[in-house]
Motif scaffolding. Sequence first.
Motif, PDB file in Angstrom:
ATOM      1  N   PRO A 193       3.567  -9.672  -2.409  1.00 19.77           N
ATOM      2  CA  PRO A 193       2.416  -8.967  -1.776  1.00 19.77           C
ATOM      3  C   PRO A 193       3.881  -8.183  -1.028  1.00 19.77           C
ATOM      4  O   PRO A 193       4.254  -6.569  -0.282  1.00 19.77           O
ATOM      5  CB  PRO A 193       1.262  -9.901  -1.110  1.00 19.77           C
ATOM      6  N   VAL A 194       4.529  -8.876   0.137  1.00 18.09           N
ATOM      7  CA  VAL A 194       5.419  -9.259   1.385  1.00 18.09           C
ATOM      8  C   VAL A 194       6.115  -7.581   0.509  1.00 18.09           C
ATOM      9  O   VAL A 194       7.229  -6.866   1.252  1.00 18.09           O
ATOM     10  CB  VAL A 194       5.818  -9.847   1.582  1.00 18.09           C
ATOM     11  N   GLY A 195       7.020  -8.212  -0.452  1.00 18.38           N
ATOM     12  CA  GLY A 195       8.471  -7.528  -1.349  1.00 18.38           C
ATOM     13  C   GLY A 195       8.058  -6.313  -1.399  1.00 18.38           C
ATOM     14  O   GLY A 195       8.939  -5.685  -1.660  1.00 18.38           O
ATOM     15  N   ALA A 196       6.782  -5.558  -1.687  1.00 19.15           N
ATOM     16  CA  ALA A 196       6.529  -4.332  -2.094  1.00 19.15           C
ATOM     17  C   ALA A 196       6.476  -3.588  -1.014  1.00 19.15           C
ATOM     18  O   ALA A 196       6.664  -2.413  -0.792  1.00 19.15           O
ATOM     19  CB  ALA A 196       4.757  -4.248  -2.259  1.00 19.15           C
ATOM     20  N   TYR A 197       5.981  -4.450   0.248  1.00 17.98           N
ATOM     21  CA  TYR A 197       6.076  -3.540   1.143  1.00 17.98           C
ATOM     22  C   TYR A 197       7.808  -3.079   1.966  1.00 17.98           C
ATOM     23  O   TYR A 197       8.236  -2.681   2.610  1.00 17.98           O
ATOM     24  CB  TYR A 197       4.818  -4.578   2.333  1.00 17.98           C
ATOM     25  N   LEU A 198       8.693  -3.751   1.594  1.00 18.57           N
ATOM     26  CA  LEU A 198       9.965  -4.190   1.475  1.00 18.57           C
ATOM     27  C   LEU A 198      10.640  -3.323   0.580  1.00 18.57           C
ATOM     28  O   LEU A 198      11.586  -3.453   1.020  1.00 18.57           O
ATOM     29  CB  LEU A 198      10.627  -4.992   1.926  1.00 18.57           C
ATOM     30  N   ASP A 199       9.997  -2.389   0.066  1.00 15.23           N
ATOM     31  CA  ASP A 199      10.984  -1.642  -1.277  1.00 15.23           C
ATOM     32  C   ASP A 199      10.587  -0.747  -0.534  1.00 15.23           C
ATOM     33  O   ASP A 199       9.965   0.524  -0.622  1.00 15.23           O
ATOM     34  CB  ASP A 199      10.072  -1.774  -2.042  1.00 15.23           C
ATOM     35  N   GLY A 200      11.363   0.070   0.603  1.00 10.69           N
ATOM     36  CA  GLY A 200      11.748   1.333   0.639  1.00 10.69           C
ATOM     37  C   GLY A 200      12.466   2.163  -0.440  1.00 10.69           C
ATOM     38  O   GLY A 200      11.789   3.782  -0.597  1.00 10.69           O
ATOM     39  N   ALA A 201      12.553   2.042  -1.284  1.00 10.61           N
ATOM     40  CA  ALA A 201      12.999   3.493  -2.628  1.00 10.61           C
ATOM     41  C   ALA A 201      11.207   3.955  -2.337  1.00 10.61           C
ATOM     42  O   ALA A 201      10.848   4.985  -2.765  1.00 10.61           O
ATOM     43  CB  ALA A 201      13.498   2.506  -3.297  1.00 10.61           C
ATOM     44  N   GLN A 202      10.403   2.345  -2.733  1.00 13.42           N
ATOM     45  CA  GLN A 202       8.903   2.801  -3.748  1.00 13.42           C
ATOM     46  C   GLN A 202       8.389   3.785  -2.938  1.00 13.42           C
ATOM     47  O   GLN A 202       7.404   4.700  -2.883  1.00 13.42           O
ATOM     48  CB  GLN A 202       8.292   1.131  -3.983  1.00 13.42           C
ATOM     49  N   ILE A 203       8.666   3.305  -1.151  1.00 13.38           N
ATOM     50  CA  ILE A 203       7.936   3.598  -0.137  1.00 13.38           C
ATOM     51  C   ILE A 203       7.853   5.275  -0.480  1.00 13.38           C
ATOM     52  O   ILE A 203       7.367   6.476   0.170  1.00 13.38           O
ATOM     53  CB  ILE A 203       8.090   2.990   1.003  1.00 13.38           C
TER      54      ILE A 203
END
Length: 511
Positions: A77-87
Amino acid sequence: MNLLTPADHDWPALRERAARWPFSTVLVANRGEIAVRVLRTVQKLGLRGALVYHAADRNTAAVGMADQAIEISGATPVGAYLDGAQIIAAAKACGAGAIHPGYGFLSENRGFCEAVEAAGIRFVGPTPEQIELMGDKVRARNFVEKAGFPVAPSAIEDDDPSSFVERSRKVGAPLLIKPSAGGGGKGMRIVRDLSLLEAEIERARSEGQRYFGDGRLYCERYIENPRHIEVQVLGDGQGSVVHVFERECSVQRRFQKIVEETPSPALCEAKRREICETAAGIARSIGYRNAGTVEFIFGPMGEFYFLEMNTRLQVEHPVTEEITGIDLVLQQLRIAAGETLDCTQDDIKARGHSIELRIYAEDAARGYTPTTGPILVLHPPRGEGVRWDCGVLRGGEVTSAFDPMIAKLIVRGADRADAIAKADKALRETVLLGCKTNTAFLRRLIAHPAFVAGDVHTGFLDANPQIAAEPELPAETVQALLAAASLSTRPMRDVADAVPDLHAAMGSWRN
């Protein structure tokens, strides 16, 4: 119209002004209570509030509140919020012209800031260069020292790695070892016996590498029992910088804050002006843009030294809003839209006293160990001068995927004594069942005579371990609680309510 004056927070007029901004949708790249907090102001301005979320946060307040919520994924879950390209892809998909990073995650990541701006999206924060300068504690310290502001005596490894140990020894004990890229207290070590210096340096280096991918260190003179005081600053990046007074953040556990308040009970008016103007001067020296916080170590003799600068909104920003009436998220969005600060320092006034208490899912008596569980019942406190910033809902769940902070209780009083009384009442009224929280611990903390007197420091909880320890209950109380708990469970209730077979066989006969 002076938008920093509370009386001028005319939201209809602000909505008209926001309608002319270069963005109409703001994507919040965060979660929990800060996502709710940012969305609230975004929507009050008549803008669309979009949100990215991981599946673990599907049933949270922020997702339900957002005008559009876009699910993102990651190995964790934390990794998702650290994925700048996806954001950034999510921002483009929903037509967001600005991204607000909140705090933590990517809020102080230069690469993310650069990528956001390269995509033609406004980053609600400082410039990439300012993030990089202040994000590296060594570079920040060197810059501040060269600019003529006070820093603690220190030794920096980068200056000459081969002599680092010897130069650190010359600074003298006690020493505080810090990772250059550190934060949140990780990798920090206090050395009082210089014979242990080399071993502690190696431990700190190992932790710095593990947590931040950077083993560079520096050592500075450790001030025994210091206070931690920070100053909120705002800069428009166009020449104007103001401070919005100070916050006292000395009550901490494991170098992490638990209670924050403003004004600081340690400062007289002259010292307050000095430390606040120093912070504004540091921000002014880099042409700072957006909201930031300059942090200081404050010694028992009134001396203070630059600690670090956080180039983002802080967890504890609500106490500043409470005493000034200034919506700091509004100011962040205004600056990101290209507006200037249309005020002077004299326009900013403070009234009363505010205290923030962080509500954690943790067991203070067991070394502040995080706890987990469902949110079975949630009744937040109410009342004049009481604010509840929360990201969880009844029916949700506290997991180990994220930081254990689940809410913030903020109170405002006429003075400090009034604020403490309101805080105690609000904590007593707070009901959150399903996982253990620190509310009882916080009540013990703010009732401690030293806290009431304002006599605290960063080692306050270590020096008073009895605050964390749960008081022993009388045996009869324990028995009564166990009996009540047993009788409230389904199997016990079924047994208690069941009619014995012999009596049931009698049917409706009566004498």
